[in-house]
Design a protein around this motif. Structure first.
Motif, PDB file in Angstrom:
ATOM      1  N   TYR A 159     -34.323 -46.803  56.316  1.00  0.00           N
ATOM      2  CA  TYR A 159     -33.679 -46.457  55.055  1.00  0.00           C
ATOM      3  C   TYR A 159     -34.013 -45.004  54.734  1.00  0.00           C
ATOM      4  O   TYR A 159     -35.104 -44.523  55.055  1.00  0.00           O
ATOM      5  CB  TYR A 159     -34.197 -47.381  53.956  1.00  0.00           C
ATOM      6  CG  TYR A 159     -33.533 -47.228  52.609  1.00  0.00           C
ATOM      7  CD1 TYR A 159     -32.172 -47.480  52.449  1.00  0.00           C
ATOM      8  CD2 TYR A 159     -34.275 -46.854  51.498  1.00  0.00           C
ATOM      9  CE1 TYR A 159     -31.562 -47.359  51.205  1.00  0.00           C
ATOM     10  CE2 TYR A 159     -33.677 -46.734  50.249  1.00  0.00           C
ATOM     11  CZ  TYR A 159     -32.318 -46.983  50.105  1.00  0.00           C
ATOM     12  OH  TYR A 159     -31.719 -46.849  48.876  1.00  0.00           O
ATOM     13  N   GLU A 160     -33.085 -44.304  54.108  1.00  0.00           N
ATOM     14  CA  GLU A 160     -33.205 -42.849  53.948  1.00  0.00           C
ATOM     15  C   GLU A 160     -34.528 -42.431  53.302  1.00  0.00           C
ATOM     16  O   GLU A 160     -35.136 -41.446  53.713  1.00  0.00           O
ATOM     17  CB  GLU A 160     -32.028 -42.318  53.138  1.00  0.00           C
ATOM     18  CG  GLU A 160     -32.065 -40.825  52.870  1.00  0.00           C
ATOM     19  CD  GLU A 160     -32.176 -40.014  54.149  1.00  0.00           C
ATOM     20  OE1 GLU A 160     -32.872 -38.986  54.130  1.00  0.00           O
ATOM     21  OE2 GLU A 160     -31.587 -40.408  55.167  1.00  0.00           O
ATOM     22  N   ARG A 161     -34.979 -43.170  52.312  1.00  0.00           N
ATOM     23  CA  ARG A 161     -36.190 -42.746  51.600  1.00  0.00           C
ATOM     24  C   ARG A 161     -37.432 -42.824  52.482  1.00  0.00           C
ATOM     25  O   ARG A 161     -38.346 -41.997  52.365  1.00  0.00           O
ATOM     26  CB  ARG A 161     -36.391 -43.596  50.345  1.00  0.00           C
ATOM     27  CG  ARG A 161     -37.527 -43.092  49.459  1.00  0.00           C
ATOM     28  CD  ARG A 161     -37.520 -43.728  48.090  1.00  0.00           C
ATOM     29  NE  ARG A 161     -37.697 -45.171  48.147  1.00  0.00           N
ATOM     30  CZ  ARG A 161     -37.652 -45.967  47.087  1.00  0.00           C
ATOM     31  NH1 ARG A 161     -37.387 -45.462  45.893  1.00  0.00           N
ATOM     32  NH2 ARG A 161     -37.823 -47.271  47.209  1.00  0.00           N
ATOM     33  N   GLU A 162     -37.474 -43.817  53.375  1.00  0.00           N
ATOM     34  CA  GLU A 162     -38.663 -43.967  54.228  1.00  0.00           C
ATOM     35  C   GLU A 162     -38.499 -43.339  55.606  1.00  0.00           C
ATOM     36  O   GLU A 162     -39.446 -43.339  56.389  1.00  0.00           O
ATOM     37  CB  GLU A 162     -38.999 -45.457  54.423  1.00  0.00           C
ATOM     38  CG  GLU A 162     -39.493 -46.160  53.183  1.00  0.00           C
ATOM     39  CD  GLU A 162     -38.374 -46.811  52.385  1.00  0.00           C
ATOM     40  OE1 GLU A 162     -38.489 -46.893  51.153  1.00  0.00           O
ATOM     41  OE2 GLU A 162     -37.379 -47.223  53.010  1.00  0.00           O
ATOM     42  N   ARG A 163     -37.308 -42.816  55.915  1.00  0.00           N
ATOM     43  CA  ARG A 163     -37.070 -42.316  57.265  1.00  0.00           C
ATOM     44  C   ARG A 163     -38.086 -41.253  57.707  1.00  0.00           C
ATOM     45  O   ARG A 163     -38.657 -41.361  58.815  1.00  0.00           O
ATOM     46  CB  ARG A 163     -35.646 -41.758  57.390  1.00  0.00           C
ATOM     47  CG  ARG A 163     -35.384 -41.082  58.739  1.00  0.00           C
ATOM     48  CD  ARG A 163     -34.016 -40.461  58.793  1.00  0.00           C
ATOM     49  NE  ARG A 163     -33.763 -39.563  57.692  1.00  0.00           N
ATOM     50  CZ  ARG A 163     -34.247 -38.331  57.588  1.00  0.00           C
ATOM     51  NH1 ARG A 163     -35.039 -37.857  58.529  1.00  0.00           N
ATOM     52  NH2 ARG A 163     -33.962 -37.573  56.551  1.00  0.00           N
ATOM     53  N   PRO A 164     -38.361 -40.206  56.916  1.00  0.00           N
ATOM     54  CA  PRO A 164     -39.344 -39.213  57.376  1.00  0.00           C
ATOM     55  C   PRO A 164     -40.723 -39.807  57.622  1.00  0.00           C
ATOM     56  O   PRO A 164     -41.410 -39.430  58.587  1.00  0.00           O
ATOM     57  CB  PRO A 164     -39.369 -38.189  56.230  1.00  0.00           C
ATOM     58  CG  PRO A 164     -38.057 -38.359  55.532  1.00  0.00           C
ATOM     59  CD  PRO A 164     -37.768 -39.822  55.611  1.00  0.00           C
ATOM     60  N   THR A 165     -41.128 -40.753  56.778  1.00  0.00           N
ATOM     61  CA  THR A 165     -42.438 -41.377  56.953  1.00  0.00           C
ATOM     62  C   THR A 165     -42.474 -42.226  58.216  1.00  0.00           C
ATOM     63  O   THR A 165     -43.453 -42.194  58.978  1.00  0.00           O
ATOM     64  CB  THR A 165     -42.785 -42.250  55.732  1.00  0.00           C
ATOM     65  OG1 THR A 165     -42.787 -41.435  54.562  1.00  0.00           O
ATOM     66  CG2 THR A 165     -44.147 -42.895  55.898  1.00  0.00           C
ATOM     67  N   MET A 166     -41.410 -42.971  58.462  1.00  0.00           N
ATOM     68  CA  MET A 166     -41.378 -43.828  59.648  1.00  0.00           C
ATOM     69  C   MET A 166     -41.405 -43.001  60.934  1.00  0.00           C
ATOM     70  O   MET A 166     -42.116 -43.347  61.882  1.00  0.00           O
ATOM     71  CB  MET A 166     -40.131 -44.716  59.617  1.00  0.00           C
ATOM     72  CG  MET A 166     -40.165 -45.812  58.565  1.00  0.00           C
ATOM     73  SD  MET A 166     -41.464 -47.033  58.878  1.00  0.00           S
ATOM     74  CE  MET A 166     -40.851 -47.827  60.365  1.00  0.00           C
ATOM     75  N   THR A 167     -40.638 -41.923  60.985  1.00  0.00           N
ATOM     76  CA  THR A 167     -40.658 -41.090  62.189  1.00  0.00           C
ATOM     77  C   THR A 167     -42.000 -40.381  62.347  1.00  0.00           C
ATOM     78  O   THR A 167     -42.432 -40.106  63.471  1.00  0.00           O
ATOM     79  CB  THR A 167     -39.516 -40.060  62.159  1.00  0.00           C
ATOM     80  OG1 THR A 167     -39.497 -39.393  60.894  1.00  0.00           O
ATOM     81  CG2 THR A 167     -38.172 -40.733  62.373  1.00  0.00           C
TER      82      THR A 167
END
Length: 516
Positions: A159-167
């Motif tokens: 999901y867009e909000r968590e994408r940077p954290t997940m990557t």
């Protein structure tokens, strides 16, 4: 506003705004929570294999039976045993984008995982140096298929909000495998039999088995499905995992329209020959140049010495007892995970350039102090000089993790459009493997020949990195993947694309009304 070179142009912020204003956290959304949990073994677990390999090869240098079985490898021979892994990866990378393009993210990961399992089995059963070298090559050949597609899958499903954290957590997962390898080797290094090194070698296949066993439960990338005319399946995945928040229906409608229109535009400009996009036009050349630079910097910031040759570094300051060396390696690896995870969560919230500059400046300071302390020990032979070296081996980790660990795949996913994303990360992996091959082969030779003076090379090089980041790296923070797809191409193309997106949104809205 998104950066285009030194300029800015306007983009539609509605998708990002809906994601940022969503009051529901990811753990309050059952489907999204299940998605993130399945991504741990299927995608984040790929980096467990990479971390396991580096840590195991580091620790084996302090395992007596491994040293005896392979005739006390030093200098060039030791470097070749480590570098063969990168040579295998270099030979695999040209095939990765084609496999990814035709088979998708999931099956490409599975193929890479099977190759890694074969390599681990061959490594554990090695009877001589040639067989061990062959196993290292097979392991290296498999890892790019898994890493390139796993990092892309994480970015394209989140999901867009968590994408940077997940990557960012994808890179931090490296430390999980490294800790397991260091712990296993610490537990086996006193065995009298060859199982002291065979057992860690065999256990290297466990992370790959996780990908093989859990992948049937993981969804495919919606962007791959749309690119292969399976839009209905893609929409269903987006609706299931991205439609649970506030204004979830509107978010999915906008997201689906953006992906459709962006991939359609990418297909129009993409070249038929898979690798032709590398030199297609100035914006694309700049992307691939950045990918090459990032890949090279991730391995030429001094981490190659710590990842593979901590044993030699400690020996240079008088720490030679095998048990002590194994304890330092294990504790340093655990410390890496302890600081990497919170940094991976925090760093994506800030501007990318600021984080990369903090990273490079911090590692430059660490290497400067480290070099001075090592020189003091060499000149004065005082045990007190070993203390700063030990301290700064630990201080190095958080500075490195701020940029070259936590943000690398986040940045790669952001600067490349879908059609070129696998190629971009493959180029990044290409320069990673070139740098690792050089480092792992040359580092032991240089350390044996000139000792602490070799650190001066890194002191100078990291200063070059600081200038490169400041001058060349664009800002990508706080934008969706589709908004970043044409960040280098200019305002005219962005406006044209927005008209296409508007038509796609209207068509999707009409379809939803008919269904209702």
């Amino acid at each position: 506003m998104a950066i285009v070179g030194g300029k800015e142009h306007h983009v539609d912020p509605r998708l990002a705004n809906i994601a940022q204003d969503d009051t529901k956290k990811w753990h309050q959304k059952p489907n999204l929570r299940a998605l993130y949990l399945i991504l741990i073994p299927c995608a984040l677990g790929v980096e467990w294999t990479s971390g396991f390999d580096s840590s195991m090869m580091n620790s084996l240098q302090a395992v007596s039976s491994w040293v005896d079985d392979f005739d006390n490898p030093t200098e060039g021979k030791l470097g070749l045993l480590n570098a063969m892994y990168s040579l295998g990866a270099l030979m695999a990378i040209p095939f990765v984008p084609s496999v990814s393009q035709y088979l998708g993210r999931r099956w490409s990961i599975v193929i890479g995982s099977w190759i890694l399992c074969m390599g681990a089995g061959l490594q554990a059963g090695s009877r001589n140096s040639d067989m061990f070298l062959a196993s290292r090559w097979v392991l290296g050949f498999g890892i790019p298929f898994a890493i390139v597609n796993a990092s892309s899958l994480v970015g394209e499903l989140s999901y867009e909000r968590e994408r940077p954290t997940m990557t960012s957590l994808f890179s931090a997962s490296w430390h999980v495998g490294a800790i397991v390898a260091a712990g296993v080797t610490y537990g086996t290094f006193q065995m009298d039999s060859t199982w002291a090194w065979r057992l860690p070698s065999l256990l290297q296949l466990v992370p790959s088995l996780c990908q093989i066993c859990f992948m049937p439960f993981c969804p495919e990338s919606p962007r791959f499905l749309i690119s292969t005319d399976r839009a209905d399946e893609a929409y269903a995945i987006l609706q299931r995992y991205h439609g649970e928040g506030d204004n979830g229906r509107e978010f999915v409608r906008l997201e689906f329209a953006q992906i459709q229109s962006t991939i359609a535009q990418e297909k129009e400009t993409a070249k038929a020959f898979v690798w032709a996009d590398v030199y297609r036009d100035p914006p694309m050349r700049r992307r691939f140049l950045l990918a090459g630079i990032v890949g090279f910097f991730t391995q030429w910031s001094g981490n190659g010495l710590i990842s593979f040759y901590r044993c030699k570094i400690l020996n240079l300051v008088g720490i030679t007892e095998n048990r002590t060396v194994q304890k330092v390696i294990l504790s340093n690896t655990c410390w890496g995970l302890i600081n990497a995870v919170p940094i991976a969560i925090i760093a994506p919230r800030f501007r990318r350039r600021s984080m990369f500059l903090t990273c490079t400046i911090g590692t430059a300071v660490v290497y400067t102090v480290w070099t001075i302390a090592s020189a003091r020990f060499a000149l004065e032979n005082t045990a007190a000089a070993a203390i700063p070296v030990l301290v700064f081996i630990f201080v190095y980790s958080p500075f490195y993790n701020i940029g070259w660990n936590s943000l690398v795949y986040t940045y790669m996913v952001e600067i490349f459009p879908y059609q070129q994303r696998a190629k971009g990360i493959a180029v990044q992996q290409l320069t990673v493997r070139f740098a690792v091959f050089f480092n792992t082969y040359v580092n032991p030779i240089a350390l044996d020949r000139i000792g602490w003076k070799y650190y001066l090379v890194y002191c100078v090089w990291i200063v070059v990195e600081i200038g490169t980041v400041y001058l060349l790296f664009p800002e990508t923070h706080n934008r969706t993947l589709e908004e970043l797809s044409f960040m280098f191409e200019g305002e005219e193309l962005e406006l044209e694309l927005e008209h296409v997106r508007r038509d796609a949104r209207d068509a999707t809205a009409k379809t939803n009304e008919v269904e209702i």
